[in-house]
Design a protein around this motif. Structure first.
Motif, PDB file in Angstrom:
ATOM      1  N   ALA A  86     -12.557 -49.927 -22.583  1.00  0.00           N
ATOM      2  CA  ALA A  86     -12.732 -48.639 -23.504  1.00  0.00           C
ATOM      3  C   ALA A  86     -13.304 -47.546 -22.792  1.00  0.00           C
ATOM      4  O   ALA A  86     -12.808 -46.284 -22.920  1.00  0.00           O
ATOM      5  N   ARG A  87     -14.330 -47.656 -21.745  1.00  0.00           N
ATOM      6  CA  ARG A  87     -14.796 -46.536 -20.803  1.00  0.00           C
ATOM      7  C   ARG A  87     -13.482 -46.214 -19.928  1.00  0.00           C
ATOM      8  O   ARG A  87     -13.511 -44.892 -19.897  1.00  0.00           O
ATOM      9  N   GLN A  88     -12.768 -47.107 -19.401  1.00  0.00           N
ATOM     10  CA  GLN A  88     -11.660 -46.766 -18.608  1.00  0.00           C
ATOM     11  C   GLN A  88     -10.565 -45.771 -19.375  1.00  0.00           C
ATOM     12  O   GLN A  88     -10.370 -44.904 -18.872  1.00  0.00           O
ATOM     13  N   GLU A  89     -10.626 -46.398 -20.398  1.00  0.00           N
ATOM     14  CA  GLU A  89      -9.329 -45.588 -21.277  1.00  0.00           C
ATOM     15  C   GLU A  89      -9.669 -44.234 -21.855  1.00  0.00           C
ATOM     16  O   GLU A  89      -8.932 -43.381 -21.583  1.00  0.00           O
ATOM     17  N   GLU A  90     -10.970 -44.120 -21.732  1.00  0.00           N
ATOM     18  CA  GLU A  90     -11.454 -42.750 -22.551  1.00  0.00           C
ATOM     19  C   GLU A  90     -11.544 -41.941 -21.025  1.00  0.00           C
ATOM     20  O   GLU A  90     -11.264 -40.725 -21.293  1.00  0.00           O
ATOM     21  N   LEU A  91     -12.081 -42.209 -19.860  1.00  0.00           N
ATOM     22  CA  LEU A  91     -11.840 -41.537 -18.850  1.00  0.00           C
ATOM     23  C   LEU A  91     -10.411 -40.928 -18.479  1.00  0.00           C
ATOM     24  O   LEU A  91     -10.265 -40.059 -18.043  1.00  0.00           O
ATOM     25  N   GLU A  92      -9.693 -41.973 -18.683  1.00  0.00           N
ATOM     26  CA  GLU A  92      -8.347 -41.516 -18.135  1.00  0.00           C
ATOM     27  C   GLU A  92      -7.737 -40.546 -19.107  1.00  0.00           C
ATOM     28  O   GLU A  92      -6.823 -39.609 -18.816  1.00  0.00           O
ATOM     29  N   ARG A  93      -7.992 -40.810 -20.412  1.00  0.00           N
ATOM     30  CA  ARG A  93      -7.586 -40.068 -21.529  1.00  0.00           C
ATOM     31  C   ARG A  93      -8.110 -38.567 -21.365  1.00  0.00           C
ATOM     32  O   ARG A  93      -7.402 -37.696 -21.483  1.00  0.00           O
TER      33      ARG A  93
END
Length: 180
Positions: A86-93
């Motif tokens: 979730a942290r990775q997805e949020e950073l990429e978003r």
């Protein structure tokens, strides 16, 4: 202990900014200034690729790959925590929204372990010209963390040959007396 000396900075090891990427260290909830500064440098250098990287200190690197990606695992082998996804997805978003109009080519890497070592590995893997980092977020906890953990920017500048661009995120007003 090894008798091998570490390669030292020299003009022969200088990597041209106009043809090589930059590695950019980011953190969740970090001010946009770090990413925007890196994007500005990229544009000034003709649109060089940026490799944004978050280093998760709660995980460790199991395997490093030639493209700078890593396979990582939880430090506690008895726990199953997929919150990193979730942290990775949020950073990429967040990066996608922030950089959409810049036209700057970029990629994201989720790394693990010690930030200075992980960023150095990524910089070597992508043959980066330099590394961009922000200063620690302001606040009383930041001073304590810096005293205990040290500064990533300082460790990078002492343990690898690429230049390190440090983006200030909070400054001291030298006009105001410290004893107020």
């Amino acid at each position: 202990m090894s008798n091998r000396e570490a390669p030292q900075p020299s003009p022969s090891r200088l990597t041209p900014f106009s043809t090589h990427p930059l590695v950019v260290a980011i953190e969740p909830n970090q001010p946009e200034l770090v990413a925007l500064t890196a994007a500005s440098w990229s544009q000034a250098a003709g649109g060089i690729r940026l490799y944004f990287a978050y280093v998760d200190p709660q995980r460790f690197t199991v395997e490093e790959f030639p493209d700078g990606t890593v396979r990582h695992a939880e430090v506690d082998s008895d726990s199953i925590d997929d919150s990193w996804r979730a942290r990775q997805e949020e950073l990429e978003r967040s990066l996608t929204g922030l950089l959409a109009s810049s036209g700057v080519p970029w990629e994201f890497r989720y790394l693990a372990g010690r930030p200075d070592r992980a960023l150095t590995h990524l910089a070597r893997a992508v043959d980066a010209a330099g590394i961009v980092v922000g200063t620690r977020a302001p606040g009383p906890g930041a001073r304590f963390l810096e005293a205990v953990e040290g500064s990533v920017a300082i460790r990078l500048s002492h343990h690898q040959h690429r230049p390190v661009l440090v983006v200030p995120l909070s400054v001291v007003d030298w006009e105001t007396p410290l004893w107020r």
